[in-house]
Motif scaffolding. Sequence first.
Motif, PDB file in Angstrom:
ATOM      1  N   PHE A  93      -6.212   3.282 158.497  1.00  0.00           N
ATOM      2  CA  PHE A  93      -5.739   3.719 157.189  1.00  0.00           C
ATOM      3  C   PHE A  93      -6.929   4.070 156.302  1.00  0.00           C
ATOM      4  O   PHE A  93      -7.937   3.371 156.304  1.00  0.00           O
ATOM      5  CB  PHE A  93      -4.912   2.616 156.513  1.00  0.00           C
ATOM      6  CG  PHE A  93      -3.613   2.315 157.227  1.00  0.00           C
ATOM      7  CD1 PHE A  93      -2.530   3.173 157.123  1.00  0.00           C
ATOM      8  CD2 PHE A  93      -3.486   1.169 158.013  1.00  0.00           C
ATOM      9  CE1 PHE A  93      -1.336   2.900 157.775  1.00  0.00           C
ATOM     10  CE2 PHE A  93      -2.300   0.890 158.663  1.00  0.00           C
ATOM     11  CZ  PHE A  93      -1.219   1.760 158.549  1.00  0.00           C
TER      12      PHE A  93
ATOM     13  N   SER B 227      -6.593   5.635 150.553  1.00  0.00           N
ATOM     14  CA  SER B 227      -5.316   5.828 149.852  1.00  0.00           C
ATOM     15  C   SER B 227      -4.168   5.092 150.527  1.00  0.00           C
ATOM     16  O   SER B 227      -3.044   5.090 150.030  1.00  0.00           O
ATOM     17  CB  SER B 227      -4.988   7.321 149.774  1.00  0.00           C
ATOM     18  OG  SER B 227      -4.700   7.844 151.069  1.00  0.00           O
ATOM     19  N   GLY B 228      -4.453   4.466 151.684  1.00  0.00           N
ATOM     20  CA  GLY B 228      -3.416   3.744 152.404  1.00  0.00           C
ATOM     21  C   GLY B 228      -2.665   4.589 153.406  1.00  0.00           C
ATOM     22  O   GLY B 228      -1.691   4.133 154.001  1.00  0.00           O
ATOM     23  N   ALA B 229      -3.108   5.814 153.629  1.00  0.00           N
ATOM     24  CA  ALA B 229      -2.452   6.697 154.594  1.00  0.00           C
ATOM     25  C   ALA B 229      -3.083   6.536 155.969  1.00  0.00           C
ATOM     26  O   ALA B 229      -4.296   6.357 156.091  1.00  0.00           O
ATOM     27  CB  ALA B 229      -2.570   8.154 154.139  1.00  0.00           C
TER      28      ALA B 229
ATOM     29  N   SER C 219       5.890   5.642 158.638  1.00  0.00           N
ATOM     30  CA  SER C 219       5.828   5.944 157.208  1.00  0.00           C
ATOM     31  C   SER C 219       4.541   6.683 156.837  1.00  0.00           C
ATOM     32  O   SER C 219       4.448   7.289 155.778  1.00  0.00           O
ATOM     33  CB  SER C 219       5.918   4.654 156.390  1.00  0.00           C
ATOM     34  OG  SER C 219       4.766   3.841 156.588  1.00  0.00           O
TER      35      SER C 219
ATOM     36  N   GLN D 268       1.899   5.181 156.098  1.00  0.00           N
ATOM     37  CA  GLN D 268       1.255   4.333 155.093  1.00  0.00           C
ATOM     38  C   GLN D 268       1.187   2.893 155.576  1.00  0.00           C
ATOM     39  O   GLN D 268       1.827   2.520 156.571  1.00  0.00           O
ATOM     40  CB  GLN D 268       2.036   4.394 153.774  1.00  0.00           C
ATOM     41  CG  GLN D 268       2.130   5.791 153.168  1.00  0.00           C
ATOM     42  CD  GLN D 268       2.985   5.798 151.917  1.00  0.00           C
ATOM     43  OE1 GLN D 268       3.785   4.893 151.684  1.00  0.00           O
ATOM     44  NE2 GLN D 268       2.813   6.824 151.095  1.00  0.00           N
TER      45      GLN D 268
ATOM     46  N   GLU E  37       2.457   0.393 153.871  1.00  0.00           N
ATOM     47  CA  GLU E  37       3.825  -0.058 153.636  1.00  0.00           C
ATOM     48  C   GLU E  37       4.770   0.745 154.534  1.00  0.00           C
ATOM     49  O   GLU E  37       4.654   1.971 154.639  1.00  0.00           O
ATOM     50  CB  GLU E  37       4.219   0.140 152.176  1.00  0.00           C
ATOM     51  CG  GLU E  37       3.449  -0.729 151.196  1.00  0.00           C
ATOM     52  CD  GLU E  37       3.997  -2.153 151.120  1.00  0.00           C
ATOM     53  OE1 GLU E  37       5.141  -2.390 151.570  1.00  0.00           O
ATOM     54  OE2 GLU E  37       3.287  -3.035 150.592  1.00  0.00           O
TER      55      GLU E  37
ATOM     56  N   ASN F  95       8.116   0.840 154.113  1.00  0.00           N
ATOM     57  CA  ASN F  95       9.099   1.465 153.223  1.00  0.00           C
ATOM     58  C   ASN F  95      10.452   1.715 153.880  1.00  0.00           C
ATOM     59  O   ASN F  95      11.029   2.800 153.784  1.00  0.00           O
ATOM     60  CB  ASN F  95       8.545   2.784 152.663  1.00  0.00           C
ATOM     61  CG  ASN F  95       7.307   2.586 151.814  1.00  0.00           C
ATOM     62  OD1 ASN F  95       7.225   1.619 151.057  1.00  0.00           O
ATOM     63  ND2 ASN F  95       6.336   3.482 151.935  1.00  0.00           N
TER      64      ASN F  95
END
Length: 354
Positions: free
Chosen positions: A88, A91-93, A103, A105, A107, A109
């Motif tokens: 990751f 930015s968390g991507a 997702s 990411q 998270e 979600n």
Amino acid sequence: MDYFSCCFPTLISSLVLLLLASYKGCVLAATFTFVNKCDHTVWPGILANAGSPKLDSTGFELPQDSSRSFIAPTGWSGRFWARTGCNFDESGAGLCSTGDCGSGQVECNGSGAAPPATLAEFTLGSGGQDFYDVSLVDGYNLPMVVEGSGGSGMCASTGCISDLNIQCPQELRVGEGDACKSACEAFGSPEYCCSGAFNTPATCKPSVYSEMFKTACPKSYSYAYDDATSTFTCSGADYTVTFCPSSPSQKASSYSTPTTEGTTTSQGLGTGSGLEYTGTGSGTEYGAGSGTGAGTEYVGGSGTGAGGETMLADGSWLAGLAMGDSYKTTPPALQSALMAFTTTVVLIFALLHL
């Protein structure tokens, strides 16, 4: 009388709050603690079933030798797993090599694990009894153990301590041994997926592959109708989910097989301890039930659970409370708490009238 009118409601409210806070089994339900004993970072994923609220996170980073806890409310149901080989950015991507939830990411979600992934599945029963299992129905990516603490009933530890990636057959192997597919995921055949003409306990039998999983991990679900030795119950417990346990604890190494006396099986519904199995996996039906996502789900069936507590047909003692039959269906711990609360209220009322 003025003092009574002013302060009595406040006192009652305070007592109610104290009662609710002290009885976590019916209000705060369970604390889930995730522990990483792997020699690398994992990224646990959390998926709540339909109708259950999201926990504080749906996916997070868990470095080696660290832990993180969440509180789940009564009636919550869902699953946990570990993602591995994740990358990751700031930015968390990013993506993960196993257990990725799609997702993009950290998270998840609301997205589930892409098989293969070892799953821990829970239903926190509002009738006082929790149901849980560790499932390999959608394959395996790392060892996992679930242990309960502070509860009553059987509360046996369960999970898979063995490293199935090492002994995974070549036809099920992912990459360089990063994970091990289920036979259903690898071949898509009805006899492996318990679908089509094989969608009942009578017609869907263990395969050579599921038996390999079962031998290595005797307390985990190995295929769709593997209920009798794979579903566990406990009441009022907190749970620890450990990834890559370095060695089985005394509790984990002395697993006891769940009681199956009185268990019945009906067509299309593998049952155990008053449960109906309605699991599906990866878009392929496992059994005749409905639902989506990997692994197993449990819906309220009436009867006596493996822990010995009788539940109403809807799994709720509250229904009995409304119908005047609460004492028979109320969890024992709550019975005691309610009696203590009633006694306290009566004493305060008497003191205020002296």
